[in-house]
Design an enzyme around this catalytic site. Sequence first.
Site, PDB file in Angstrom:
ATOM      1  N   LYS A   1      -2.949  -3.532   8.071  1.00 54.19           N
ATOM      2  CA  LYS A   1      -3.993  -3.265   7.081  1.00 54.19           C
ATOM      3  C   LYS A   1      -4.631  -4.552   6.557  1.00 54.19           C
ATOM      4  O   LYS A   1      -5.342  -4.531   5.543  1.00 54.19           O
ATOM      5  CB  LYS A   1      -3.431  -2.432   5.923  1.00 54.19           C
ATOM      6  CG  LYS A   1      -3.010  -1.030   6.342  1.00 54.19           C
ATOM      7  CD  LYS A   1      -2.654  -0.154   5.161  1.00 54.19           C
ATOM      8  CE  LYS A   1      -2.310   1.265   5.628  1.00 54.19           C
ATOM      9  NZ  LYS A   1      -2.007   2.161   4.481  1.00 54.19           N
TER      10      LYS A   1
ATOM     11  N   THR B   1      14.406  -3.064  -2.940  1.00 54.77           N
ATOM     12  CA  THR B   1      14.918  -2.028  -2.043  1.00 54.77           C
ATOM     13  C   THR B   1      16.429  -1.806  -2.198  1.00 54.77           C
ATOM     14  O   THR B   1      17.200  -2.765  -2.208  1.00 54.77           O
ATOM     15  CB  THR B   1      14.621  -2.396  -0.581  1.00 54.77           C
ATOM     16  OG1 THR B   1      13.233  -2.679  -0.447  1.00 54.77           O
ATOM     17  CG2 THR B   1      15.001  -1.267   0.357  1.00 54.77           C
TER      18      THR B   1
ATOM     19  N   GLU C   1      30.121  -5.869 -14.267  1.00 51.58           N
ATOM     20  CA  GLU C   1      30.755  -4.572 -14.108  1.00 51.58           C
ATOM     21  C   GLU C   1      32.014  -4.731 -13.266  1.00 51.58           C
ATOM     22  O   GLU C   1      32.280  -5.814 -12.730  1.00 51.58           O
ATOM     23  CB  GLU C   1      29.802  -3.569 -13.445  1.00 51.58           C
ATOM     24  CG  GLU C   1      29.354  -3.990 -12.068  1.00 51.58           C
ATOM     25  CD  GLU C   1      28.261  -3.092 -11.488  1.00 51.58           C
ATOM     26  OE1 GLU C   1      28.048  -3.186 -10.267  1.00 51.58           O
ATOM     27  OE2 GLU C   1      27.633  -2.333 -12.238  1.00 51.58           O
TER      28      GLU C   1
ATOM     29  N   SER D   1       3.630   4.033  -1.649  1.00 49.76           N
ATOM     30  CA  SER D   1       3.622   4.664  -2.977  1.00 49.76           C
ATOM     31  C   SER D   1       4.372   3.841  -4.016  1.00 49.76           C
ATOM     32  O   SER D   1       3.886   3.633  -5.138  1.00 49.76           O
ATOM     33  CB  SER D   1       4.210   6.076  -2.893  1.00 49.76           C
ATOM     34  OG  SER D   1       5.541   6.053  -2.397  1.00 49.76           O
TER      35      SER D   1
ATOM     36  N   HIS E   1      27.037   1.002  -8.654  1.00 49.99           N
ATOM     37  CA  HIS E   1      26.603   0.170  -7.544  1.00 49.99           C
ATOM     38  C   HIS E   1      27.629   0.154  -6.409  1.00 49.99           C
ATOM     39  O   HIS E   1      28.816   0.354  -6.626  1.00 49.99           O
ATOM     40  CB  HIS E   1      26.372  -1.266  -8.019  1.00 49.99           C
ATOM     41  CG  HIS E   1      25.197  -1.407  -8.919  1.00 49.99           C
ATOM     42  ND1 HIS E   1      25.287  -1.982 -10.159  1.00 49.99           N
ATOM     43  CD2 HIS E   1      23.903  -1.043  -8.775  1.00 49.99           C
ATOM     44  CE1 HIS E   1      24.096  -1.985 -10.729  1.00 49.99           C
ATOM     45  NE2 HIS E   1      23.242  -1.412  -9.906  1.00 49.99           N
TER      46      HIS E   1
ATOM     47  N   THR F   1       0.797  -1.224   0.000  1.00 52.31           N
ATOM     48  CA  THR F   1       0.000   0.000   0.000  1.00 52.31           C
ATOM     49  C   THR F   1       0.833   1.279   0.000  1.00 52.31           C
ATOM     50  O   THR F   1       0.278   2.374  -0.063  1.00 52.31           O
ATOM     51  CB  THR F   1      -0.957   0.018   1.210  1.00 52.31           C
ATOM     52  OG1 THR F   1      -0.185  -0.068   2.421  1.00 52.31           O
ATOM     53  CG2 THR F   1      -1.926  -1.149   1.161  1.00 52.31           C
TER      54      THR F   1
END
Length: 292
Positions: free
Chosen positions: A43, A97, A209, A19, A248, A17
Amino acid sequence: MSVLVNKDSKIIVQGFTGSEGTFHASQMIDYGTNVVGGVTPGKGGQTHLDKPVFNTVADSVKEVGADTSIIFVPPAFAADAIMESAEAGIKVIICITEGIPTADMVKVKSYLEGRDSRLVGPNCPGVITSDEAKVGIMPGFVFKKGRVGVVSKSGTLTYEAADQVVKQGLGISTAIGIGGDPIIGTTTKEAVEMFMNDDETDAIVMIGEIGGQLEAEAARWIKADGNRKPVIGFIAGQTAPKGRTMGHAGAIVGGKDDTAQAKMEILKENGIHVVESPAEIGKKVAEVLSKK
């Protein structure tokens, strides 16, 4: 057969829920991905995007048979979200994330040992099986169904490689963005091995990389395995100054074998078709497959 996700995968969104979770879950659903619900503590019992919301991952497994999760949880809570999924029996855990503390990922890596859960990421674009399931943040329109697998540390280069392949009249079986953090779940070698054993993949694009040994480990495994399928390789960071972190967190050159040129030589020595630029990936794939 497919790699990691397909049209039958039952996917939940952790951080549903919020954004980011809302935006990307909407995109995934529009793509046709089988999203069966999401998790936001407190929730449970509500609906969001016309899908059920659960308080815990365990509840989603019990109620809708979830077997795959995608994580859009803030960095401070993401490690706990990964471990919660593994404890609940989720088979494929994809963590988008970025910025998760390395110390947290050390705990996650240890926790996952011996468990029947595969982590992809963190700090990755996710996994997409063309025309079946988009479990991540990649632009779905770029990926057309085909028989070329892609494994990449870089999100943007994943999309670029797919676009180059599609422009050659070919397509993508599955693309896996493994992420570029110092500690990740699925490695380049493990992703390549899955593609080698996938009946629906004829060739593999491997994008790495500077920094670390993941590409070298994969290349040596490919040769030891008998070079069963052609692999096209590209290493980003060819102009990076020595000792600098580029892109990274894991992309820092720690020695002479970590440089782009050294990695490219290792790839060539192990039978991989190396290109100098991502713009050459599609043409090289088409060339190699035409000779099979």
